[in-house]
Scaffold this active site. Structure first.
Site, PDB file in Angstrom:
ATOM      1  N   CYS A  10     -17.906  18.331  46.257  1.00  0.00           N
ATOM      2  CA  CYS A  10     -17.133  19.489  46.181  1.00  0.00           C
ATOM      3  C   CYS A  10     -16.988  20.097  47.379  1.00  0.00           C
ATOM      4  O   CYS A  10     -15.660  20.673  47.730  1.00  0.00           O
ATOM      5  CB  CYS A  10     -17.581  20.518  44.877  1.00  0.00           C
ATOM      6  SG  CYS A  10     -17.068  19.770  43.341  1.00  0.00           S
ATOM      7  N   ASP A  33     -17.449   6.402  53.896  1.00  0.00           N
ATOM      8  CA  ASP A  33     -18.916   6.733  53.821  1.00  0.00           C
ATOM      9  C   ASP A  33     -19.445   6.766  54.806  1.00  0.00           C
ATOM     10  O   ASP A  33     -19.461   6.169  55.962  1.00  0.00           O
ATOM     11  CB  ASP A  33     -19.531   5.533  52.990  1.00  0.00           C
ATOM     12  CG  ASP A  33     -20.706   5.827  52.251  1.00  0.00           C
ATOM     13  OD1 ASP A  33     -21.022   6.004  50.884  1.00  0.00           O
ATOM     14  OD2 ASP A  33     -21.833   5.941  52.985  1.00  0.00           O
ATOM     15  N   ASN A  88     -21.754   3.706  40.990  1.00  0.00           N
ATOM     16  CA  ASN A  88     -23.223   3.561  40.507  1.00  0.00           C
ATOM     17  C   ASN A  88     -23.270   5.075  39.799  1.00  0.00           C
ATOM     18  O   ASN A  88     -22.704   6.028  39.970  1.00  0.00           O
ATOM     19  CB  ASN A  88     -24.137   3.960  41.883  1.00  0.00           C
ATOM     20  CG  ASN A  88     -24.195   2.937  42.939  1.00  0.00           C
ATOM     21  OD1 ASN A  88     -24.122   1.749  42.462  1.00  0.00           O
ATOM     22  ND2 ASN A  88     -24.364   3.189  44.175  1.00  0.00           N
ATOM     23  N   GLY A  94     -29.035   4.076  41.543  1.00  0.00           N
ATOM     24  CA  GLY A  94     -28.726   4.567  42.821  1.00  0.00           C
ATOM     25  C   GLY A  94     -27.698   5.528  43.107  1.00  0.00           C
ATOM     26  O   GLY A  94     -27.606   5.715  44.077  1.00  0.00           O
ATOM     27  N   HIS A  99     -21.091  13.764  41.660  1.00  0.00           N
ATOM     28  CA  HIS A  99     -19.681  13.906  41.468  1.00  0.00           C
ATOM     29  C   HIS A  99     -19.138  12.486  41.544  1.00  0.00           C
ATOM     30  O   HIS A  99     -19.370  11.803  42.649  1.00  0.00           O
ATOM     31  CB  HIS A  99     -19.318  14.763  42.546  1.00  0.00           C
ATOM     32  CG  HIS A  99     -17.892  15.034  42.641  1.00  0.00           C
ATOM     33  ND1 HIS A  99     -17.327  16.275  43.001  1.00  0.00           N
ATOM     34  CD2 HIS A  99     -16.984  14.383  42.720  1.00  0.00           C
ATOM     35  CE1 HIS A  99     -15.943  16.378  43.011  1.00  0.00           C
ATOM     36  NE2 HIS A  99     -15.472  15.121  42.870  1.00  0.00           N
ATOM     37  N   HIS A 101     -17.825   9.076  42.042  1.00  0.00           N
ATOM     38  CA  HIS A 101     -17.330   8.624  43.329  1.00  0.00           C
ATOM     39  C   HIS A 101     -17.006   6.865  43.503  1.00  0.00           C
ATOM     40  O   HIS A 101     -18.187   6.288  42.869  1.00  0.00           O
ATOM     41  CB  HIS A 101     -17.816   8.799  44.740  1.00  0.00           C
ATOM     42  CG  HIS A 101     -19.289   8.695  44.483  1.00  0.00           C
ATOM     43  ND1 HIS A 101     -20.197   9.601  43.727  1.00  0.00           N
ATOM     44  CD2 HIS A 101     -19.868   7.795  45.052  1.00  0.00           C
ATOM     45  CE1 HIS A 101     -21.493   9.219  43.904  1.00  0.00           C
ATOM     46  NE2 HIS A 101     -21.493   7.703  44.643  1.00  0.00           N
ATOM     47  N   HIS A 103     -17.272   3.656  45.110  1.00  0.00           N
ATOM     48  CA  HIS A 103     -17.330   3.166  46.542  1.00  0.00           C
ATOM     49  C   HIS A 103     -16.299   1.893  46.573  1.00  0.00           C
ATOM     50  O   HIS A 103     -16.042   0.972  45.942  1.00  0.00           O
ATOM     51  CB  HIS A 103     -18.610   2.384  46.645  1.00  0.00           C
ATOM     52  CG  HIS A 103     -19.693   3.280  46.618  1.00  0.00           C
ATOM     53  ND1 HIS A 103     -20.539   3.579  47.696  1.00  0.00           N
ATOM     54  CD2 HIS A 103     -20.438   3.940  45.449  1.00  0.00           C
ATOM     55  CE1 HIS A 103     -21.405   4.389  47.195  1.00  0.00           C
ATOM     56  NE2 HIS A 103     -21.434   4.779  45.953  1.00  0.00           N
TER      57      HIS A 103
HETATM   58  P1  5GP Z   1     -24.137   6.788  45.457  1.00  0.00           P
HETATM   59  O1  5GP Z   1     -25.693   6.417  45.949  1.00  0.00           O
HETATM   60  O2  5GP Z   1     -24.379   8.225  44.707  1.00  0.00           O
HETATM   61  O3  5GP Z   1     -23.277   5.974  44.726  1.00  0.00           O
HETATM   62  O4  5GP Z   1     -23.192   7.042  46.518  1.00  0.00           O
HETATM   63  C1  5GP Z   1     -23.409   8.245  47.608  1.00  0.00           C
HETATM   64  C2  5GP Z   1     -22.637   7.822  48.785  1.00  0.00           C
HETATM   65  O5  5GP Z   1     -22.558   9.045  49.610  1.00  0.00           O
HETATM   66  C3  5GP Z   1     -23.828   7.162  49.719  1.00  0.00           C
HETATM   67  O6  5GP Z   1     -23.176   5.700  50.055  1.00  0.00           O
HETATM   68  C4  5GP Z   1     -24.071   7.838  51.159  1.00  0.00           C
HETATM   69  O7  5GP Z   1     -24.126   7.318  52.031  1.00  0.00           O
HETATM   70  C5  5GP Z   1     -22.717   8.887  51.215  1.00  0.00           C
HETATM   71  N1  5GP Z   1     -23.138  10.199  51.692  1.00  0.00           N
HETATM   72  C6  5GP Z   1     -23.938  10.946  51.412  1.00  0.00           C
HETATM   73  N2  5GP Z   1     -23.879  12.243  52.119  1.00  0.00           N
HETATM   74  C7  5GP Z   1     -22.696  12.028  52.951  1.00  0.00           C
HETATM   75  C8  5GP Z   1     -21.873  12.914  53.589  1.00  0.00           C
HETATM   76  O8  5GP Z   1     -22.465  13.929  53.852  1.00  0.00           O
HETATM   77  N3  5GP Z   1     -20.753  12.456  54.059  1.00  0.00           N
HETATM   78  C9  5GP Z   1     -20.451  11.186  53.757  1.00  0.00           C
HETATM   79  N4  5GP Z   1     -19.076  10.896  54.161  1.00  0.00           N
HETATM   80  N5  5GP Z   1     -20.826  10.490  52.873  1.00  0.00           N
HETATM   81  C10 5GP Z   1     -22.170  10.768  52.422  1.00  0.00           C
HETATM   82 ZN    ZN Z   2     -18.537  18.213  42.787  1.00  0.00          ZN
END
Ligand code: 5GP
Ligand code: ZN
Length: 112
Positions: A10, A33, A88, A94, A99, A101, A103
């Protein structure tokens, strides 16, 4: 305090934390990412806060479909329309940011 007050994505959508924007429209934001797992690794998010893909599917299925079409467009632009789309869901899968997202992994041939 709403669920989104403490949400990293957010804050990125609001511009309070910088990000490398790839695409934006009224409902959806896409950014690189920070720790890419492929040559092109983009996160596509709804601007509204939903915790995960199932919640988004239940509350705004059109937005979930739109996220898939944005992913397709990113892959069309970077790797002839071939891509991997990952949601995920849950800590043990993982998920680290609650929020939803997508990938989008593309830009090169991916391992099977
Ligand atoms: P999850 O592990 O929740 O599926 O994915 C979260 C993703 O957010 C990870 O791949 C991580 O590298 C990415 N991420 C975490 N913090 C930040 C950030 O501050 N900026 C960006 N651009 N990506 C982020
Ligand atoms: Zn959010």
């Amino acid at each position: 305090m709403s669920a989104s007050d403490d949400c990293l994505f957010c804050k990125i959508i609001a511009g309070q934390i910088p990000s490398s924007k790839v695409y934006e429209d009224d409902t959806t934001y896409a950014f690189k990412d920070i720790n890419p797992k492929a040559k092109v690794h983009v996160l596509v998010v709804p601007k509204e806060h939903y915790a995960n893909a199932a919640e988004l599917a239940a509350k705004d299925p059109a937005e979930l479909a739109h996220i898939v079409s944005v992913a397709q467009r990113i892959a069309d632009d970077s790797f002839h329309g071939a891509y991997r789309l990952v949601f995920n869901t849950g800590l043990d899968a993982g998920q680290t940011v609650f929020h939803v997202h997508a990938h989008v992994l593309t830009g090169e041939k991916l391992d099977e």
